[in-house]
Design a protein around this motif. Structure first.
Motif, mmCIF file in Angstrom:
data_model
loop_
_atom_site.group_PDB
_atom_site.id
_atom_site.type_symbol
_atom_site.label_atom_id
_atom_site.label_comp_id
_atom_site.label_asym_id
_atom_site.label_seq_id
_atom_site.Cartn_x
_atom_site.Cartn_y
_atom_site.Cartn_z
ATOM 1 N N SER B 27 0.863 -1.362 0.249
ATOM 2 C CA SER B 27 0.206 0.154 -0.077
ATOM 3 C C SER B 27 0.713 1.311 -0.030
ATOM 4 O O SER B 27 1.890 1.580 0.821
ATOM 5 C CB SER B 27 -1.104 0.089 1.356
ATOM 6 O OG SER B 27 -1.875 0.927 1.365
ATOM 7 N N SER B 31 5.459 -2.235 1.052
ATOM 8 C CA SER B 31 4.985 -3.549 0.897
ATOM 9 C C SER B 31 5.463 -4.446 2.222
ATOM 10 O O SER B 31 6.253 -4.012 3.145
ATOM 11 C CB SER B 31 5.791 -4.423 -0.216
ATOM 12 O OG SER B 31 7.113 -4.415 -0.158
ATOM 13 N N THR B 66 -6.178 -2.034 1.364
ATOM 14 C CA THR B 66 -6.212 -2.301 0.115
ATOM 15 C C THR B 66 -7.055 -3.404 -0.548
ATOM 16 O O THR B 66 -7.462 -3.397 -1.631
ATOM 17 C CB THR B 66 -4.767 -2.859 -0.305
ATOM 18 O OG1 THR B 66 -4.584 -4.116 0.401
ATOM 19 C CG2 THR B 66 -3.832 -1.737 -0.027
ATOM 20 N N GLU B 68 -6.542 -6.329 -0.759
ATOM 21 C CA GLU B 68 -5.771 -7.132 -1.872
ATOM 22 C C GLU B 68 -4.631 -7.739 -1.123
ATOM 23 O O GLU B 68 -3.925 -7.194 -0.320
ATOM 24 C CB GLU B 68 -5.341 -6.499 -3.164
ATOM 25 C CG GLU B 68 -6.320 -5.745 -3.848
ATOM 26 C CD GLU B 68 -5.671 -5.041 -5.132
ATOM 27 O OE1 GLU B 68 -6.374 -4.536 -6.076
ATOM 28 O OE2 GLU B 68 -4.407 -4.857 -4.953
ATOM 29 N N PRO B 105 6.112 -7.921 -10.088
ATOM 30 C CA PRO B 105 4.658 -7.083 -10.306
ATOM 31 C C PRO B 105 3.831 -8.430 -10.582
ATOM 32 O O PRO B 105 3.852 -9.254 -11.246
ATOM 33 C CB PRO B 105 4.704 -6.443 -11.501
ATOM 34 C CG PRO B 105 6.256 -6.267 -11.594
ATOM 35 C CD PRO B 105 7.101 -7.679 -10.834
ATOM 36 N N GLU B 110 -2.067 -4.933 -6.634
ATOM 37 C CA GLU B 110 -1.026 -4.023 -6.372
ATOM 38 C C GLU B 110 0.261 -4.829 -5.451
ATOM 39 O O GLU B 110 1.507 -4.480 -5.657
ATOM 40 C CB GLU B 110 -1.160 -2.941 -5.421
ATOM 41 C CG GLU B 110 -2.126 -1.862 -6.529
ATOM 42 C CD GLU B 110 -1.324 -1.324 -7.505
ATOM 43 O OE1 GLU B 110 -0.070 -1.095 -7.649
ATOM 44 O OE2 GLU B 110 -2.047 -1.391 -8.797
ATOM 45 N N GLU B 122 -2.798 -14.507 -6.578
ATOM 46 C CA GLU B 122 -3.225 -13.247 -6.541
ATOM 47 C C GLU B 122 -4.779 -13.035 -5.903
ATOM 48 O O GLU B 122 -5.749 -13.762 -6.499
ATOM 49 C CB GLU B 122 -3.337 -12.484 -7.885
ATOM 50 C CG GLU B 122 -1.754 -12.549 -8.329
ATOM 51 C CD GLU B 122 -1.584 -11.732 -9.698
ATOM 52 O OE1 GLU B 122 -2.707 -10.860 -9.927
ATOM 53 O OE2 GLU B 122 -0.823 -11.910 -10.469
#
Lengths: 178, 178
Positions: B27, B31, B66, B68, B105, B110, B122
């Motif tokens: 965020s 990380s 986030t 995520e 990535p 993110e 993910e």
């Protein structure tokens, strides 16, 4: 019975490694066994265990009716019985009889312990808020038993489609974690 | 990158055996990595994963901010980094730098993938209804990656206090189960 009482504060160490377990239930003279891999620890003490019991399973009805079950942890020695229980429905058979498993009285719940499993966790349903949406039960372990003769249990870990990883070597690393 | 896309319908086979995982979050340019054993599959497809992320962890804040994360699955080769991440707080350090782990990535979120882990999932947070009471998140896996060169991953399975069972032999039994 050769099993000894096991401290509730250490129950997490039995379930954290992710073994396949056999959930036993009983209601009005009928008992059942369900093979299960979808479970997780949720709290150390009192030990809380979250698990998914599909409402397509006969065990779902027994669990909802009694709010009690036993989580039994099998090892490789009875892998055929573990898979057998996972592929049959208790609505049509007595799985203890069909798979030659031995029910033993539990101390706190009506559901039986499975003698052939090296550890048995007597549980009461603690929370059903996620049952409607996910068939997800929160169980509290209220009494635990272990076979003290089993030092390195060769637990089973499902890889899908009848493939299982069997617990291998143990290693020790320096850690501050519980 | 040597990893290949992995079908979402098979993700359960990676998590059912109960491996220790490393959860990565990010965020606003920061990380983090958290080591986690308290997770379970909750649905096959789309794959839903339930997990406990304590609100005492820095990752809890990043995950809530986030919605995520990435679930990364490590093997024995990096056991020291797994334990290291579990014993330190990301509030005070960059764990990628401290433990020489490589962020890559992701495609949908993110949060970074951890290159040194053989599989990466993910995830987006799908349900926070059990967060207040149990710090229990329901995650949906939206993209999965695997290193096709790793055939029998020597996953780690926590036994408490720094002891880990390492994935052993695989056996195949006749089964109708997924």
């Amino acid at each position: 019975m050769a099993k000894k009482s096991f401290p509730l504060s250490k129950v997490y160490a039995l379930l954290e490694p992710g073994p396949v377990v056999m959930v036993s239930t009983a209601s009005r003279g009928r008992s059942n066994i369900m093979t299960m891999s979808w479970h997780t620890m949720m709290e150390f003490e009192p030990p809380l265990v979250g698990c998914v019991v599909s409402n397509r399973n006969y065990s779902f009805d027994l669990l909802m009716a009694t709010k009690e079950c036993v989580i039994n942890i099998p090892t490789k020695e009875i892998a055929d019985k573990v898979v057998g229980c996972g592929n049959a429905s208790g609505a049509k058979m007595d799985k203890f009889e069909t798979f030659s498993l031995t029910p033993k009285p539990a101390s706190q719940v009506e559901a039986p312990l499975i003698k052939e499993c090296y550890a048995n966790l007597e549980c009461r349903v603690a929370d059903t808020n996620m049952v409607d949406e996910y068939c997800f039960f929160v169980l509290e372990v209220i009494k635990a038993w272990i076979d003290p003769r089993v030092k390195d249990p060769r637990t089973l870990h499902h890889l899908g489609k009848g493939n299982f990883m069997v617990a291998g070597e143990s290693i020790k690393l320096k850690s501050k974690m519980k």
